[in-house]
Design a protein around this motif. Sequence first.
Motif, PDB file in Angstrom:
ATOM      1  N   LEU A  17       0.819  -1.208   0.000  1.00 45.50           N
ATOM      2  CA  LEU A  17       0.000   0.000   0.000  1.00 45.50           C
ATOM      3  C   LEU A  17       0.856   1.263   0.000  1.00 45.50           C
ATOM      4  O   LEU A  17       0.466   2.277  -0.586  1.00 45.50           O
ATOM      5  CB  LEU A  17      -0.968  -0.007   1.187  1.00 45.50           C
ATOM      6  N   VAL A  18       2.011   1.209   0.624  1.00 48.54           N
ATOM      7  CA  VAL A  18       2.932   2.350   0.601  1.00 48.54           C
ATOM      8  C   VAL A  18       3.431   2.580  -0.825  1.00 48.54           C
ATOM      9  O   VAL A  18       3.579   3.715  -1.272  1.00 48.54           O
ATOM     10  CB  VAL A  18       4.111   2.134   1.580  1.00 48.54           C
ATOM     11  N   GLU A  19       3.665   1.499  -1.547  1.00 46.63           N
ATOM     12  CA  GLU A  19       4.157   1.601  -2.925  1.00 46.63           C
ATOM     13  C   GLU A  19       3.048   1.969  -3.921  1.00 46.63           C
ATOM     14  O   GLU A  19       3.339   2.459  -5.006  1.00 46.63           O
ATOM     15  CB  GLU A  19       4.808   0.286  -3.358  1.00 46.63           C
ATOM     16  N   ILE A  74       4.475   5.887   9.094  1.00 42.01           N
ATOM     17  CA  ILE A  74       4.102   4.527   9.505  1.00 42.01           C
ATOM     18  C   ILE A  74       5.349   3.703   9.780  1.00 42.01           C
ATOM     19  O   ILE A  74       6.202   3.531   8.914  1.00 42.01           O
ATOM     20  CB  ILE A  74       3.235   3.856   8.433  1.00 42.01           C
ATOM     21  N   THR A  75       5.435   3.189  11.008  1.00 43.11           N
ATOM     22  CA  THR A  75       6.589   2.389  11.408  1.00 43.11           C
ATOM     23  C   THR A  75       6.225   0.913  11.494  1.00 43.11           C
ATOM     24  O   THR A  75       5.046   0.546  11.542  1.00 43.11           O
ATOM     25  CB  THR A  75       7.125   2.832  12.785  1.00 43.11           C
ATOM     26  N   LEU A 117      12.234  -0.986  15.921  1.00 41.51           N
ATOM     27  CA  LEU A 117      11.053  -1.094  15.058  1.00 41.51           C
ATOM     28  C   LEU A 117      10.310   0.241  14.961  1.00 41.51           C
ATOM     29  O   LEU A 117       9.735   0.563  13.922  1.00 41.51           O
ATOM     30  CB  LEU A 117      10.121  -2.194  15.565  1.00 41.51           C
ATOM     31  N   LYS A 118      10.340   1.017  16.024  1.00 43.96           N
ATOM     32  CA  LYS A 118       9.692   2.329  16.026  1.00 43.96           C
ATOM     33  C   LYS A 118      10.451   3.308  15.134  1.00 43.96           C
ATOM     34  O   LYS A 118       9.869   4.208  14.542  1.00 43.96           O
ATOM     35  CB  LYS A 118       9.625   2.870  17.456  1.00 43.96           C
ATOM     36  N   ASN A 119      11.737   3.134  15.027  1.00 44.83           N
ATOM     37  CA  ASN A 119      12.568   4.036  14.219  1.00 44.83           C
ATOM     38  C   ASN A 119      12.727   3.561  12.780  1.00 44.83           C
ATOM     39  O   ASN A 119      13.406   4.213  11.988  1.00 44.83           O
ATOM     40  CB  ASN A 119      13.935   4.217  14.869  1.00 44.83           C
ATOM     41  N   THR A 120      12.126   2.430  12.434  1.00 47.32           N
ATOM     42  CA  THR A 120      12.191   1.910  11.068  1.00 47.32           C
ATOM     43  C   THR A 120      10.833   2.090  10.421  1.00 47.32           C
ATOM     44  O   THR A 120       9.847   1.504  10.853  1.00 47.32           O
ATOM     45  CB  THR A 120      12.595   0.426  11.063  1.00 47.32           C
ATOM     46  N   LYS A 121      10.812   2.905   9.393  1.00 45.47           N
ATOM     47  CA  LYS A 121       9.563   3.195   8.694  1.00 45.47           C
ATOM     48  C   LYS A 121       9.461   2.358   7.428  1.00 45.47           C
ATOM     49  O   LYS A 121      10.469   1.925   6.874  1.00 45.47           O
ATOM     50  CB  LYS A 121       9.503   4.679   8.353  1.00 45.47           C
TER      51      LYS A 121
END
Length: 128
Positions: A17-19, A74-75, A117-121
């Motif tokens: 969905l991001v793509e 979104i992470t 995980l919070k810092n990886t979007k």
Amino acid sequence: MKFTKATNYALHTMLMLVEASPIKPVGVQHLAESQGVSPTYLSKILTRLVKSGMIESVSGAYGGYRLSRKKDDITFLDIIHAIEGTASIFECDFVHGDECLIQALMQEAEAKMESHLKNTKLVDMIQK
């Protein structure tokens, strides 16, 4: 440690969905076929993601799902929490108070993992 298959499907779906186009929704059938999962099962996962506010459902002949938040926000942790919840991975079953060294170590490890995980979007994955 192991996350459920639902989390696996949710992460892959969100990446798709991001793509995708931010305007045109992606149908559940397409999302399910691309992952080799039943549309019924994926619909249950998508419902959790809708409830979390990350995506929205669009009705109609050309309906489907699209992001409802900015993709840059979104992470991985957002998605995991939407599917798995926020309960701690490890809970000490012994009754010896707050001084449990094993519980302390496990909480520290979980905090480090959650921070990562919070810092990886999701958009970070696309850029790779």
